[in-house]
Design a protein around this motif. Structure first.
Motif, PDB file in Angstrom:
ATOM      1  N   TYR A 180       0.851  -1.196   0.000  1.00  0.00           N
ATOM      2  CA  TYR A 180       0.000   0.000   0.000  1.00  0.00           C
ATOM      3  C   TYR A 180       0.884   1.243   0.000  1.00  0.00           C
ATOM      4  O   TYR A 180       1.595   1.519   0.961  1.00  0.00           O
ATOM      5  CB  TYR A 180      -0.905  -0.030   1.232  1.00  0.00           C
ATOM      6  N   GLY A 181       0.832   1.996  -1.094  1.00  0.00           N
ATOM      7  CA  GLY A 181       1.590   3.229  -1.218  1.00  0.00           C
ATOM      8  C   GLY A 181       0.743   4.442  -0.899  1.00  0.00           C
ATOM      9  O   GLY A 181      -0.443   4.475  -1.209  1.00  0.00           O
ATOM     10  N   ASN A 182       1.376   5.467  -0.287  1.00  0.00           N
ATOM     11  CA  ASN A 182       0.649   6.655   0.179  1.00  0.00           C
ATOM     12  C   ASN A 182      -0.577   6.205   0.969  1.00  0.00           C
ATOM     13  O   ASN A 182      -1.726   6.439   0.578  1.00  0.00           O
ATOM     14  CB  ASN A 182       0.244   7.537  -0.997  1.00  0.00           C
ATOM     15  N   PRO A 183      -0.360   5.543   2.117  1.00  0.00           N
ATOM     16  CA  PRO A 183      -1.434   4.823   2.818  1.00  0.00           C
ATOM     17  C   PRO A 183      -2.386   5.716   3.608  1.00  0.00           C
ATOM     18  O   PRO A 183      -2.447   5.659   4.841  1.00  0.00           O
ATOM     19  CB  PRO A 183      -0.647   3.887   3.730  1.00  0.00           C
ATOM     20  N   VAL A 184      -3.177   6.501   2.912  1.00  0.00           N
ATOM     21  CA  VAL A 184      -4.082   7.438   3.576  1.00  0.00           C
ATOM     22  C   VAL A 184      -5.223   6.728   4.306  1.00  0.00           C
ATOM     23  O   VAL A 184      -5.817   7.278   5.224  1.00  0.00           O
ATOM     24  CB  VAL A 184      -4.661   8.464   2.576  1.00  0.00           C
ATOM     25  N   GLU A 185      -5.536   5.498   3.899  1.00  0.00           N
ATOM     26  CA  GLU A 185      -6.612   4.735   4.525  1.00  0.00           C
ATOM     27  C   GLU A 185      -6.063   3.610   5.409  1.00  0.00           C
ATOM     28  O   GLU A 185      -6.726   2.592   5.640  1.00  0.00           O
ATOM     29  CB  GLU A 185      -7.547   4.148   3.450  1.00  0.00           C
ATOM     30  N   ARG A 199       6.841  -4.627   6.565  1.00  0.00           N
ATOM     31  CA  ARG A 199       7.939  -3.757   6.146  1.00  0.00           C
ATOM     32  C   ARG A 199       7.395  -2.368   5.859  1.00  0.00           C
ATOM     33  O   ARG A 199       6.258  -2.223   5.415  1.00  0.00           O
ATOM     34  CB  ARG A 199       8.611  -4.344   4.902  1.00  0.00           C
ATOM     35  N   ARG A 200       8.239  -1.388   6.090  1.00  0.00           N
ATOM     36  CA  ARG A 200       7.852   0.003   5.850  1.00  0.00           C
ATOM     37  C   ARG A 200       8.939   0.690   5.026  1.00  0.00           C
ATOM     38  O   ARG A 200      10.116   0.633   5.361  1.00  0.00           O
ATOM     39  CB  ARG A 200       7.661   0.726   7.170  1.00  0.00           C
ATOM     40  N   LEU A 201       8.515   1.305   3.940  1.00  0.00           N
ATOM     41  CA  LEU A 201       9.418   2.083   3.101  1.00  0.00           C
ATOM     42  C   LEU A 201       9.079   3.547   3.313  1.00  0.00           C
ATOM     43  O   LEU A 201       8.007   4.012   2.925  1.00  0.00           O
ATOM     44  CB  LEU A 201       9.227   1.707   1.619  1.00  0.00           C
ATOM     45  N   ARG A 202       9.952   4.258   3.986  1.00  0.00           N
ATOM     46  CA  ARG A 202       9.669   5.643   4.337  1.00  0.00           C
ATOM     47  C   ARG A 202       9.851   6.566   3.148  1.00  0.00           C
ATOM     48  O   ARG A 202      10.722   6.371   2.320  1.00  0.00           O
ATOM     49  CB  ARG A 202      10.575   6.099   5.485  1.00  0.00           C
ATOM     50  N   GLY A 203       9.024   7.615   3.094  1.00  0.00           N
ATOM     51  CA  GLY A 203       9.177   8.631   2.057  1.00  0.00           C
ATOM     52  C   GLY A 203      10.420   9.454   2.300  1.00  0.00           C
ATOM     53  O   GLY A 203      10.910   9.553   3.424  1.00  0.00           O
ATOM     54  N   MET A 204      10.930  10.052   1.245  1.00  0.00           N
ATOM     55  CA  MET A 204      12.170  10.810   1.334  1.00  0.00           C
ATOM     56  C   MET A 204      11.939  12.311   1.154  1.00  0.00           C
ATOM     57  O   MET A 204      12.854  13.048   0.822  1.00  0.00           O
ATOM     58  CB  MET A 204      13.158  10.297   0.282  1.00  0.00           C
ATOM     59  N   ARG A 205      10.698  12.743   1.380  1.00  0.00           N
ATOM     60  CA  ARG A 205      10.395  14.162   1.223  1.00  0.00           C
ATOM     61  C   ARG A 205      10.202  14.796   2.590  1.00  0.00           C
ATOM     62  O   ARG A 205       9.744  14.157   3.519  1.00  0.00           O
ATOM     63  CB  ARG A 205       9.128  14.341   0.383  1.00  0.00           C
ATOM     64  N   SER A 213       3.142  10.511   1.374  1.00  0.00           N
ATOM     65  CA  SER A 213       2.744  10.368  -0.027  1.00  0.00           C
ATOM     66  C   SER A 213       3.759   9.563  -0.828  1.00  0.00           C
ATOM     67  O   SER A 213       3.450   9.029  -1.872  1.00  0.00           O
ATOM     68  CB  SER A 213       2.551  11.746  -0.667  1.00  0.00           C
ATOM     69  N   ASN A 214       4.984   9.467  -0.322  1.00  0.00           N
ATOM     70  CA  ASN A 214       6.041   8.743  -1.015  1.00  0.00           C
ATOM     71  C   ASN A 214       6.442   7.475  -0.258  1.00  0.00           C
ATOM     72  O   ASN A 214       7.478   6.892  -0.536  1.00  0.00           O
ATOM     73  CB  ASN A 214       7.255   9.670  -1.173  1.00  0.00           C
ATOM     74  N   SER A 215       5.613   7.056   0.706  1.00  0.00           N
ATOM     75  CA  SER A 215       5.945   5.894   1.520  1.00  0.00           C
ATOM     76  C   SER A 215       5.097   4.690   1.123  1.00  0.00           C
ATOM     77  O   SER A 215       4.037   4.837   0.505  1.00  0.00           O
ATOM     78  CB  SER A 215       5.720   6.204   3.008  1.00  0.00           C
ATOM     79  N   PHE A 216       5.580   3.512   1.496  1.00  0.00           N
ATOM     80  CA  PHE A 216       4.877   2.260   1.202  1.00  0.00           C
ATOM     81  C   PHE A 216       4.879   1.378   2.438  1.00  0.00           C
ATOM     82  O   PHE A 216       5.797   1.426   3.260  1.00  0.00           O
ATOM     83  CB  PHE A 216       5.549   1.510   0.047  1.00  0.00           C
ATOM     84  N   ARG A 217       3.830   0.560   2.548  1.00  0.00           N
ATOM     85  CA  ARG A 217       3.745  -0.443   3.592  1.00  0.00           C
ATOM     86  C   ARG A 217       3.537  -1.806   2.940  1.00  0.00           C
ATOM     87  O   ARG A 217       2.810  -1.926   1.951  1.00  0.00           O
ATOM     88  CB  ARG A 217       2.550  -0.183   4.517  1.00  0.00           C
ATOM     89  N   LEU A 218       4.155  -2.814   3.517  1.00  0.00           N
ATOM     90  CA  LEU A 218       3.906  -4.197   3.114  1.00  0.00           C
ATOM     91  C   LEU A 218       3.223  -4.895   4.289  1.00  0.00           C
ATOM     92  O   LEU A 218       3.753  -4.912   5.404  1.00  0.00           O
ATOM     93  CB  LEU A 218       5.212  -4.907   2.764  1.00  0.00           C
ATOM     94  N   TYR A 219       2.030  -5.438   4.030  1.00  0.00           N
ATOM     95  CA  TYR A 219       1.253  -6.111   5.063  1.00  0.00           C
ATOM     96  C   TYR A 219       1.088  -7.594   4.721  1.00  0.00           C
ATOM     97  O   TYR A 219       0.985  -7.966   3.555  1.00  0.00           O
ATOM     98  CB  TYR A 219      -0.152  -5.516   5.184  1.00  0.00           C
ATOM     99  N   GLN A 220       1.007  -8.388   5.785  1.00  0.00           N
ATOM    100  CA  GLN A 220       0.619  -9.793   5.678  1.00  0.00           C
ATOM    101  C   GLN A 220      -0.799  -9.919   6.206  1.00  0.00           C
ATOM    102  O   GLN A 220      -1.094  -9.429   7.313  1.00  0.00           O
ATOM    103  CB  GLN A 220       1.560 -10.666   6.516  1.00  0.00           C
ATOM    104  N   VAL A 221      -1.682 -10.550   5.441  1.00  0.00           N
ATOM    105  CA  VAL A 221      -3.056 -10.752   5.904  1.00  0.00           C
ATOM    106  C   VAL A 221      -3.093 -11.970   6.822  1.00  0.00           C
ATOM    107  O   VAL A 221      -2.636 -13.054   6.456  1.00  0.00           O
ATOM    108  CB  VAL A 221      -4.018 -10.947   4.720  1.00  0.00           C
ATOM    109  N   LEU A 222      -3.624 -11.770   8.015  1.00  0.00           N
ATOM    110  CA  LEU A 222      -3.693 -12.840   9.005  1.00  0.00           C
ATOM    111  C   LEU A 222      -4.954 -13.682   8.809  1.00  0.00           C
ATOM    112  O   LEU A 222      -5.985 -13.163   8.361  1.00  0.00           O
ATOM    113  CB  LEU A 222      -3.693 -12.239  10.405  1.00  0.00           C
TER     114      LEU A 222
END
Length: 229
Positions: A180-185, A199-205, A213-222
């Motif tokens: 999920y990129g730019n995870p507003v929800e 995992r979390r990919l932090r934005g660089m702005r 807006s430039n960040s991403f999250r990786l989730y595992q569904v349980l």
């Protein structure tokens, strides 16, 4: 709209230059068009739950999802696939069994189709499909294992898609990861108690909103019953 313009103008020059060069090299190498933004008005989206088009960064997918974490039984879907940039990257670089892109806009879908056809012979994944449809009309495949979302929709549409992903996992138990990129929800995912951040990919702005807006999250569904509300 003014906020989006301000963010664009305030982007550090080195970031804008790097993105422009990287994008130009990618598009020249593969003979594709994936860059540029389209407003909701330009795309003809009347429902405010659907977002404008802005392509994900060219390094986002490989930074958040390692190639070693993907096997020949994995199936990838980009919901809100736009001009097909991430679909191409997934099919070019990863050993997925199948890759799917789902896009509501006729204009973006047609551009993505041309981009894909020009590169069919170069793809590592042979089974790649682009679906022109509203995501609410798209049946979640019960073999889907990786979902990519670059903030394509909000509100009730997002909640419905999340519910359908969980229903699919409950119907056909398997490992499912959501990027999920730019995870507003993001709170919608947390409220289910079933999306564990891996995992979390932090934005660089600079600034909290720009960074998100430039960040991403990786989730595992349980599995059902494994999470806590």
């Amino acid at each position: 709209m003014l906020g989006q313009l301000f963010v664009s103008l305030a982007k550090p020059p080195y970031v804008a230059a790097r993105q422009a060069v990287t994008g130009a090299l990618f598009e020249r190498r593969y003979g594709v068009t994936t860059a540029g933004a389209r407003s909701r008005e330009e795309l003809g989206f009347s429902d405010e739950d659907y977002n404008r088009y802005l392509p994900a960064g060219l390094t986002s997918l490989r930074r958040i999802l390692r190639k070693s974490e993907v096997g020949p039984d994995d199936v990838f879907a980009d919901l809100g696939s736009g001009m097909g940039r991430v679909v191409l990257q997934a099919a070019l670089a990863y050993p997925f069994r199948r890759v799917v892109g789902v896009e509501l806009s006729t204009e973006l879908h047609e551009i993505a189709t041309g981009n894909l056809e020009r590169n069919r012979d170069r793809l590592r994944v042979r089974d790649v499909t682009l679906v022109h449809a509203d995501v609410l009309d798209f049946a979640i495949p019960d073999d889907l294992t990786v979902v990519f979302l670059y903030n394509p929709f909000f509100g009730e549409v997002f909640r419905t898609v999340v519910d359908r992903l969980l229903e699919s996992v409950d119907r056909a138990p398997r490992e499912l990861r959501v990027i999920y990129g730019n995870p507003v929800e993001e709170e919608v995912l947390r409220a289910t108690g079933r999306f564990q951040e891996v995992r979390r990919l932090r934005g660089m702005r600079p600034g909290r909103e720009w960074s998100r807006s430039n960040s991403f999250r990786l989730y595992q569904v349980l599995p059902a019953g494994a999470g806590s509300r």
